[in-house]
Each structure stands twice: as structure tokens, then as C-alpha cells.
Design a protein around this motif. Structure first.
Motif, PDB file in Angstrom:
ATOM      1  N   VAL A 235       1.731   3.370  12.714  1.00  0.00           N
ATOM      2  CA  VAL A 235       2.275   4.677  13.089  1.00  0.00           C
ATOM      3  C   VAL A 235       3.738   4.546  13.489  1.00  0.00           C
ATOM      4  CG1 VAL A 235       2.068   6.620  14.674  1.00  0.00           C
ATOM      5  CG2 VAL A 235       0.007   5.476  13.823  1.00  0.00           C
ATOM      6  N   LEU A 236       4.589   5.320  12.837  1.00  0.00           N
ATOM      7  CA  LEU A 236       6.018   5.336  13.162  1.00  0.00           C
ATOM      8  C   LEU A 236       6.189   5.946  14.553  1.00  0.00           C
ATOM      9  CD1 LEU A 236       8.895   4.809  12.080  1.00  0.00           C
ATOM     10  CD2 LEU A 236       8.917   7.170  11.262  1.00  0.00           C
ATOM     11  N   PRO A 237       6.767   5.188  15.501  1.00  0.00           N
ATOM     12  CA  PRO A 237       6.860   5.688  16.878  1.00  0.00           C
ATOM     13  C   PRO A 237       7.531   7.048  17.002  1.00  0.00           C
ATOM     14  CG  PRO A 237       7.372   3.353  16.822  1.00  0.00           C
ATOM     15  CD  PRO A 237       7.274   3.798  15.393  1.00  0.00           C
ATOM     16  N   ARG A 238       8.631   7.240  16.300  1.00  0.00           N
ATOM     17  CA  ARG A 238       9.335   8.522  16.364  1.00  0.00           C
ATOM     18  C   ARG A 238       8.938   9.371  15.161  1.00  0.00           C
ATOM     19  NH1 ARG A 238      15.566   6.772  17.934  1.00  0.00           N
ATOM     20  NH2 ARG A 238      15.072   5.500  19.779  1.00  0.00           N
ATOM     21  N   GLY A 239       7.905  10.136  15.326  1.00  0.00           N
ATOM     22  CA  GLY A 239       7.455  11.006  14.242  1.00  0.00           C
ATOM     23  C   GLY A 239       5.956  10.985  14.045  1.00  0.00           C
ATOM     24  N   GLY A 240       5.346   9.813  14.210  1.00  0.00           N
ATOM     25  CA  GLY A 240       3.898   9.727  14.114  1.00  0.00           C
ATOM     26  C   GLY A 240       3.350   9.583  12.711  1.00  0.00           C
ATOM     27  N   GLU A 241       4.211   9.457  11.697  1.00  0.00           N
ATOM     28  CA  GLU A 241       3.708   9.272  10.340  1.00  0.00           C
ATOM     29  C   GLU A 241       2.979   7.931  10.207  1.00  0.00           C
ATOM     30  OE1 GLU A 241       7.546  11.728   9.830  1.00  0.00           O
ATOM     31  OE2 GLU A 241       6.776  10.124  11.127  1.00  0.00           O
ATOM     32  N   ARG A 242       1.929   7.904   9.405  1.00  0.00           N
ATOM     33  CA  ARG A 242       1.191   6.676   9.133  1.00  0.00           C
ATOM     34  C   ARG A 242       1.779   6.024   7.879  1.00  0.00           C
ATOM     35  NH1 ARG A 242      -3.582   7.293   7.421  1.00  0.00           N
ATOM     36  NH2 ARG A 242      -4.634   5.484   8.340  1.00  0.00           N
ATOM     37  N   ILE A 243       2.213   4.777   8.015  1.00  0.00           N
ATOM     38  CA  ILE A 243       2.892   4.072   6.933  1.00  0.00           C
ATOM     39  C   ILE A 243       2.050   2.870   6.512  1.00  0.00           C
ATOM     40  CG2 ILE A 243       4.967   2.782   6.299  1.00  0.00           C
ATOM     41  CD1 ILE A 243       6.517   4.414   8.318  1.00  0.00           C
ATOM     42  N   SER A 244       1.822   2.719   5.220  1.00  0.00           N
ATOM     43  CA  SER A 244       1.048   1.586   4.718  1.00  0.00           C
ATOM     44  C   SER A 244       1.803   0.289   4.951  1.00  0.00           C
ATOM     45  CB  SER A 244       0.744   1.753   3.218  1.00  0.00           C
ATOM     46  OG  SER A 244       1.933   1.935   2.467  1.00  0.00           O
ATOM     47  N   VAL A 245       1.091  -0.759   5.362  1.00  0.00           N
ATOM     48  CA  VAL A 245       1.770  -2.026   5.680  1.00  0.00           C
ATOM     49  C   VAL A 245       2.383  -2.654   4.435  1.00  0.00           C
ATOM     50  CG1 VAL A 245       0.392  -2.510   7.728  1.00  0.00           C
ATOM     51  CG2 VAL A 245      -0.397  -3.347   5.499  1.00  0.00           C
ATOM     52  N   LEU A 246       1.874  -2.321   3.271  1.00  0.00           N
ATOM     53  CA  LEU A 246       2.527  -2.699   2.017  1.00  0.00           C
ATOM     54  C   LEU A 246       3.150  -1.457   1.415  1.00  0.00           C
ATOM     55  CD1 LEU A 246       0.049  -5.110   0.171  1.00  0.00           C
ATOM     56  CD2 LEU A 246       1.994  -5.693   1.636  1.00  0.00           C
ATOM     57  N   GLY A 247       4.445  -1.515   1.156  1.00  0.00           N
ATOM     58  CA  GLY A 247       5.116  -0.452   0.446  1.00  0.00           C
ATOM     59  C   GLY A 247       5.483  -0.936  -0.941  1.00  0.00           C
ATOM     60  N   LEU A 248       6.300  -0.157  -1.633  1.00  0.00           N
ATOM     61  CA  LEU A 248       6.708  -0.563  -2.980  1.00  0.00           C
ATOM     62  C   LEU A 248       8.218  -0.584  -3.064  1.00  0.00           C
ATOM     63  CD1 LEU A 248       5.003   0.275  -6.296  1.00  0.00           C
ATOM     64  CD2 LEU A 248       7.475   0.481  -6.151  1.00  0.00           C
ATOM     65  N   GLY A 249       8.764  -1.758  -3.305  1.00  0.00           N
ATOM     66  CA  GLY A 249      10.185  -1.911  -3.556  1.00  0.00           C
ATOM     67  C   GLY A 249      10.453  -1.742  -5.037  1.00  0.00           C
ATOM     68  N   SER A 250      11.419  -0.908  -5.384  1.00  0.00           N
ATOM     69  CA  SER A 250      11.620  -0.562  -6.799  1.00  0.00           C
ATOM     70  C   SER A 250      12.785  -1.291  -7.440  1.00  0.00           C
ATOM     71  CB  SER A 250      11.841   0.947  -6.936  1.00  0.00           C
ATOM     72  OG  SER A 250      12.947   1.359  -6.160  1.00  0.00           O
ATOM     73  N   GLY A 251      13.413  -2.221  -6.721  1.00  0.00           N
ATOM     74  CA  GLY A 251      14.595  -2.881  -7.260  1.00  0.00           C
ATOM     75  C   GLY A 251      14.355  -3.660  -8.535  1.00  0.00           C
ATOM     76  N   SER A 252      13.107  -4.100  -8.750  1.00  0.00           N
ATOM     77  CA  SER A 252      12.797  -4.914  -9.930  1.00  0.00           C
ATOM     78  C   SER A 252      11.915  -4.194 -10.935  1.00  0.00           C
ATOM     79  CB  SER A 252      12.086  -6.205  -9.483  1.00  0.00           C
ATOM     80  OG  SER A 252      12.861  -6.925  -8.565  1.00  0.00           O
ATOM     81  N   LEU A 253      11.584  -2.934 -10.681  1.00  0.00           N
ATOM     82  CA  LEU A 253      10.651  -2.197 -11.532  1.00  0.00           C
ATOM     83  C   LEU A 253      11.210  -2.058 -12.948  1.00  0.00           C
ATOM     84  CD1 LEU A 253       7.885  -0.820 -11.214  1.00  0.00           C
ATOM     85  CD2 LEU A 253       9.103   1.313 -10.712  1.00  0.00           C
ATOM     86  N   THR A 254      10.419  -2.473 -13.936  1.00  0.00           N
ATOM     87  CA  THR A 254      10.871  -2.466 -15.327  1.00  0.00           C
ATOM     88  C   THR A 254       9.770  -1.939 -16.234  1.00  0.00           C
ATOM     89  OG1 THR A 254      10.119  -4.756 -15.629  1.00  0.00           O
ATOM     90  CG2 THR A 254      12.427  -4.432 -14.988  1.00  0.00           C
TER      91      THR A 254
END
Length: 363
Positions: free
Chosen positions: A5-24
Motif C-alpha cells: 500500500v502506497l503510504p500517501r494515497g493508499g493505492e495497492r501496488i503489485s510487488v512486481l511491476g513491468l519495466g518497458s525499457g527493453s520491450l520488443t
């Protein structure tokens, strides 16, 4: 999938996200990767690819999911030529942001980041050149829900945290950089550890870039430690740092996504990164990083949390003492059995530290 949970806002964020820098791949292939990520519980997406093409795949994959996912857009990453570019030109940044919103069919980004701010001169340009003021206006208008920045430099990061306006920070975290190995290993061991603790104290979430040190840590031939680590070990290391919300591995294709998702079902021993204790530098010795590799404590103490609340209290967190006292067992319950010290990869002298912590909180 685990969520934080993001402290300022309360949104639930997945511990794995997706970085798009290498997406091909083709647009369809990229869309399938993004959609598969969503279907497997990933809800946090970094919007700084190396080319413009992934944006079109995001636009299609996000259809019907906008309220269920979070975007991290970078103010300073531009794609006029179709390739990634980096600028502080305000008009170009404004044009890029409007283009991204229109393409994605949305009127906001969940997180707006000043892109890659690593030195004081750059910080001064951002603060005096109109970019930060522009982003604050967007925040007031609801077009940015949370302000943030990406950096590799603890000193620069701390100066932005001092504005009091930041909710998230993107930072390069892995055992190599934290222990002074590699090009982005900026800052001393203690300085980087202190930055993470200060973020936690201030309620600022961290999204992690470069969890594998650009892939170097995954191969013994290129590893800065001359030994390979696994994806699971690198993920767990980053997620154990204070204030970390999510780790953003660079995903190229479906195979990379499948590899990253193995973390979700991996056994604790597969995530155990205590091997790094064999190759940390001398000035990292004796620093508790709350990894809990000393567990289980025969007496039942949560050694990591006891240490964390002590460090936070020393850093000025007024809530830390209250959190400490609510623990079922405290530092003065330590029976000096030596179990934790025998297992600690960082050779922390926990027995004497427990005496120190008990004296601090009992005064």
C-alpha cells in the motif's frame, strides 16, 4: 501476487511491476505481454520505453483496465524521432505528456516523475526552468495523482525529498550498487541505506529500477561479484529494502515475463540472497539490512523489525518508538543464544545491538 500500500494515497501496488525499457517485438506481441502481465496480477507499469512503439501496445492492452492499473510517466523522456530521447525543454515535455494521455485514452497519470535527475546542476534546472512548477500545476488539476522522480544519486534524491511534495521515488537498487560495485553505485553503503529508511519514515514509496544491475548479476561471467544471482534473489533483495513498493524488471518478451512471475510462487530458499554476505565490502559489515536471514529466533524476537524501528527512531521517526513497543517481544527479551549472529550474512553483532536498542527505548 503480493501488493503493498502506497503510504500517501493508499493505492495497492503489485510487488512486481513491468519495466518497458527493453520491450520488443511486433505491436501484437508486446500487447500480449502487457495483457498477460495484467492478468497475472501486475498493476504497475513504467512508461519509459527505448522506442515509441510500445506506447501503442500499451494503449490497446490497457483498454478496459485503466482503473485497475497504475502508470508511471516520465517528464523528460520524449520520442519525437520514434526513439527515446532525454530533454529538459518544457514545451517538448508538455507535448509528450499530452500525446501519451491522448493515445492511452486517459486524462491522468497515477505517478508523474521528473526523469533521471542525478546531479545538482540538473536539479537546479528542473526547479528554476519551469518543469517542477508545471508538474505541480498538473498535480493540482488532477492530471498527476502523485509527484515523484527517478535518480541514481542519494544526495540529489534527498534534496527532492526535502520539498515535501514527493510521494514516490524511482531508484536503482540491487546488492551490487548498494555495496559499491558498478557504474551506478553512487553513495556509500550507509548513505544508501539511510536514504531508504528516510523514505519509509516520510511515507514515500520506492519503485526499483535495475534490480539485476543491467543483467550483469544474473551471469557469473559478468557479475560484479564474480558469482551469479537469480532473478528471485535480486527481487527479494530489493523488496526487503525499506519503503520499496515494487520492482520493475526490464521485460523484453513473454519468456522474460514468465521468468519474472516465477518469483510469485518461489520457495523461501529460492529467494534467499544471504550469499551476498560473502562478497560485501568491509564498510558494509555490521549493518543490519532487515533481511531476516537470522530467523527463526529461538526466543521468537522479530530481529529485523526491532532493528528497523531503532534505526527509524534514530532518524527522527516519532512513530517508530510506538511501533516498537507494540511488538510482542522486545530487545531486552534477547537470551543471548548467538543463533542470529551465527546466521547473519553481514556479521551484525546483534547481542550487543539488542542491549543498545533496549537501553534506547527503555530510557
Amino acid at each position: 501476487m503480493e501488493y503493498r500500500v502506497l503510504p500517501r494515497g493508499g493505492e495497492r501496488i503489485s510487488v512486481l511491476g513491468l519495466g518497458s525499457g527493453s520491450l520488443t517485438g511486433t505491436e501484437e506481441e508486446m500487447e500480449n505481454v502487457i495483457r498477460a502481465a495484467i492478468q497475472n496480477g501486475i498493476n504497475y507499469f513504467d512508461m519509459a520505453p527505448s522506442e515509441q512503439a510500445p506506447f501503442y501496445a500499451y494503449a490497446k492492452a490497457f483498454t478496459g483496465y485503466r482503473e485497475k492499473i497504475m502508470t508511471q510517466m516520465h517528464f523528460g523522456a520524449v520520442y519525437k524521432s520514434g526513439k527515446y530521447g532525454w530533454t529538459r525543454n518544457l514545451s517538448d515535455i508538455q507535448e509528450q505528456f499530452i500525446w501519451e494521455l491522448n493515445l492511452l485514452g486517459t486524462d491522468y497519470t497515477d505517478v508523474g516523475f521528473v526523469h533521471c535527475i542525478d546531479d545538482r546542476d540538473d536539479l537546479e534546472q528542473v526547479m528554476s526552468g519551469g518543469l517542477w512548477d508545471y508538474m505541480k500545476v498538473l498535480k493540482a488539476e488532477g492530471k498527476i495523482h502523485h509527484l515523484g522522480f527517478s535518480s541514481h544519486n542519494p544526495d540529489t534524491a534527498r534534496r527532492l525529498l526535502d520539498t515535501g511534495l514527493v510521494d514516490m521515488m524511482m531508484f536503482s537498487i540491487n546488492p551490487a550498487y548498494d555495496y559499491q560495485r558498478g557504474d551506478y553505485a553512487i553513495g556509500k553503503v550507509a548513505e544508501r541505506a539511510r536514504l531508504y529508511r528516510e523514505c519509509e519514515q516520510m511515507g514515500i514509496g520506492i519503485s526499483v529500477m535495475k534490480p539485476f544491475a543491467g543483467g550483469q548479476l544474473l551471469d557469473a561471467k559478468t557479475s560484479l561479484f564474480k558469482k551469479a544471482l537469480t532473478h528471485e534473489q535480486c527481487f527479494q533483495y530489493a523488496l526487503d529494502r525499506p519503503a520499496v513498493m515494487t520492482v520493475l524488471p526490464g521485460i523484453r518478451n513473454m519468456q522474460d515475463l514468465d521468468t519474472a512471475l516465477k518469483y510469485v510462487t518461489a520457495a523461501p530458499e529460492e529467494k534467499d540472497y544471504s550469499i551476498i554476505g560473502e562478497f560485501t565490502p568491509q564498510d558494509a559489515e555490521g549493518i543490519c539490512v532487515y533481511c531476516n536471514h537470522c530467523q527463526p529466533c529461538p526466543k521468537g524476537l522479530d530481529v529485523g523489525l526491532i532493528n528497523k524501528y531503532y534505526d527509524l527512531a534514530l532518524a527522527g521517526d516519532e512513530m517508530a518508538a510506538d511501533h516498537y513497543r507494540k511488538l510482542p517481544l522486545h530487545a531486552d527479551d534477547c537470551i543471548k543464544c548467538g543463533h542470529c549472529e551465527s546466521r547473519c550474512p553481514f556479521h551484525v553483532k546483534q547481542e550487543s545491538r539488542m542491549d543498545e536498542i533496549a537501553a534506547y527505548f527503555n530510557n
